[in-house]
Design an enzyme around this catalytic site. Structure first.
Site, PDB file in Angstrom:
ATOM      1  N   LYS A 172     -16.212  55.150   0.913  1.00  0.00           N
ATOM      2  CA  LYS A 172     -16.134  56.532   1.469  1.00  0.00           C
ATOM      3  C   LYS A 172     -16.766  56.629   2.887  1.00  0.00           C
ATOM      4  CE  LYS A 172     -17.080  61.425   1.335  1.00  0.00           C
ATOM      5  NZ  LYS A 172     -17.913  62.375   1.039  1.00  0.00           N
ATOM      6  N   GLY A 233     -21.716  71.567   0.827  1.00  0.00           N
ATOM      7  CA  GLY A 233     -22.884  72.047   0.183  1.00  0.00           C
ATOM      8  C   GLY A 233     -22.596  73.616   0.167  1.00  0.00           C
ATOM      9  N   ALA A 259     -15.872  68.409   0.284  1.00  0.00           N
ATOM     10  CA  ALA A 259     -16.787  69.363   0.744  1.00  0.00           C
ATOM     11  C   ALA A 259     -16.281  70.798   0.631  1.00  0.00           C
ATOM     12  CB  ALA A 259     -17.184  69.061   2.069  1.00  0.00           C
ATOM     13  N   GLY A 260     -17.316  71.685   0.320  1.00  0.00           N
ATOM     14  CA  GLY A 260     -16.956  73.191   0.160  1.00  0.00           C
ATOM     15  C   GLY A 260     -16.731  73.814  -0.847  1.00  0.00           C
ATOM     16  N   ASN A 281     -19.707  67.702  -5.295  1.00  0.00           N
ATOM     17  CA  ASN A 281     -21.006  67.399  -5.887  1.00  0.00           C
ATOM     18  C   ASN A 281     -21.927  68.869  -6.143  1.00  0.00           C
ATOM     19  OD1 ASN A 281     -23.070  65.291  -6.275  1.00  0.00           O
ATOM     20  ND2 ASN A 281     -24.196  66.519  -4.807  1.00  0.00           N
ATOM     21  N   THR A 282     -22.136  69.462  -5.138  1.00  0.00           N
ATOM     22  CA  THR A 282     -23.073  70.493  -5.436  1.00  0.00           C
ATOM     23  C   THR A 282     -22.575  71.543  -6.229  1.00  0.00           C
ATOM     24  OG1 THR A 282     -23.707  70.132  -3.020  1.00  0.00           O
ATOM     25  CG2 THR A 282     -24.371  72.261  -3.874  1.00  0.00           C
TER      26      THR A 282
END
Length: 329
Positions: A172, A233, A259-260, A281-282
């Site tokens: 990635k 995040g 993301a987001g 992830n977050t």
């Protein structure tokens, strides 16, 4: 012999050089004596398959017997760089309280790919626990990423080390513009993608939600396009559904929102737009109950994919009653 006929087999377009139905069945590595064939809406008797000619535009259904009573879901896998996966959810390996919680979340999510950062070994404590002690890279595909890289050179160097460490070529790529927004620097990203592709890497690339930039990355050798839904995040969800949809429509490689994502509905939206997958992830790691959120994300991705495949109803400006108003008492 060069394929010359364009036909449809079990709902999928296919090109074939077979002159007869029996030849097509054998081309599919099936036994003509063990299948039944419908040819343009008519049952083709098994005894005639050897002489039944195929023509351009023919539509065939080929069936056989399977064990009864046990419903088997249709194969809805996806493929990137020649590797096939069933789970469309990719999860990260940062921000968890420990490796054990991370491993439990991966299991709950059903993910088959995890992103991993490349960091220096702690030489002062070489026996400290490592991620590989908890998440087996022989069972879960590791996707080395370039998180924290702000130049093409740093990203390339990081992934060269990753390949040396684990033999990974599916990677990635992300090259950030600056630390406040963590938005990708597309000039540096494109430059790194070109170099990595020439060196035999298969880069899945984090990028802005820009259809033009996405196509440039694909032309540069990206094996997957990963537009952000919102800043990394942030948990804001997909901020621009229009451009994500345009990227999906224009891409010839998998598209995954990266993301987001903040909660399960965000993941479902990404899949309803036609994306091949979602990376997060977050949203899982910082949930009050990460394991439960991992399960929720798994279900959301599956539900969003089912909704996309089902084809949603058309939106309307005014009400349209489910029951007819005529004949009311």
């Amino acid at each position: 012999m060069t394929a010359s006929l364009s036909i449809t087999v079990n709902g999928d377009p296919r090109r074939t050089s077979a002159a007869t139905i029996a030849a097509l069945v054998r081309e599919l590595e099936l036994d003509p004596a063990k299948v039944a064939v419908e040819h343009n809406g008519e049952i083709a008797p098994r005894s005639t398959l050897g002489a039944a000619p195929l023509a351009d535009g023919d539509v065939l259904e080929i069936v056989h017997f399977v064990g009864g009573g046990d419903h088997q879901p249709a194969d809805d896998s996806w493929t990137v760089a020649g590797r096939t996966f069933r789970s469309r959810l990719i999860v990260g390996t940062g921000k968890y309280k420990d490796f054990a919680q991370n491993a439990a979340a991966v299991e709950a999510s059903g993910a088959e790919i995890v992103t991993v950062a490349v960091r220096r070994v702690n030489v002062t404590d070489p026996k400290a626990p490592m991620l590989t002690d908890f998440i087996d890279p022989k069972k879960i595909t590791y996707l080395p990423n370039t998180a924290g890289c702000f130049t093409a050179e740093d990203a390339i160097r990081t992934l060269r080390l990753a390949r040396e460490a684990g033999g990974w070529d599916l990677v990635k790529l992300e090259v950030l513009g600056e630390a406040r927004t963590l938005y990708p620097n597309m000039v540096e990203t494109l430059r790194a993608c070109e170099v990595l592709a020439k060196e035999g890497f298969a880069p899945m690339v984090y990028c802005t939600d820009d259809p033009i930039a996405a196509k440039q990355l694909e032309d540069a050798g990206a094996v997957a396009i990963m537009p952000l839904g919102a800043p990394i995040g942030s948990g804001l969800g997909i901020q621009n559904r229009v451009t994500v949809r345009l990227i999906v429509e224009g891409a010839n490689v998998p598209v995954l929102v990266d993301a987001g994502v903040g909660t399960a509905s965000d993941a479902a939206v990404a899949m309803e737009l036609g994306c091949d997958g979602v990376l997060m992830n977050t949203a899982i790691a910082e949930a009050k109950d990460p394991i439960r959120m991992a399960r929720a994300m798994k279900l959301a991705v599956e539900a969003g994919r089912e909704a996309y495949l089902a084809g949603r109803m058309a939106t309307r400006k005014y009400a349209d009653p489910s029951s007819p108003l005529a004949g009311l008492i």
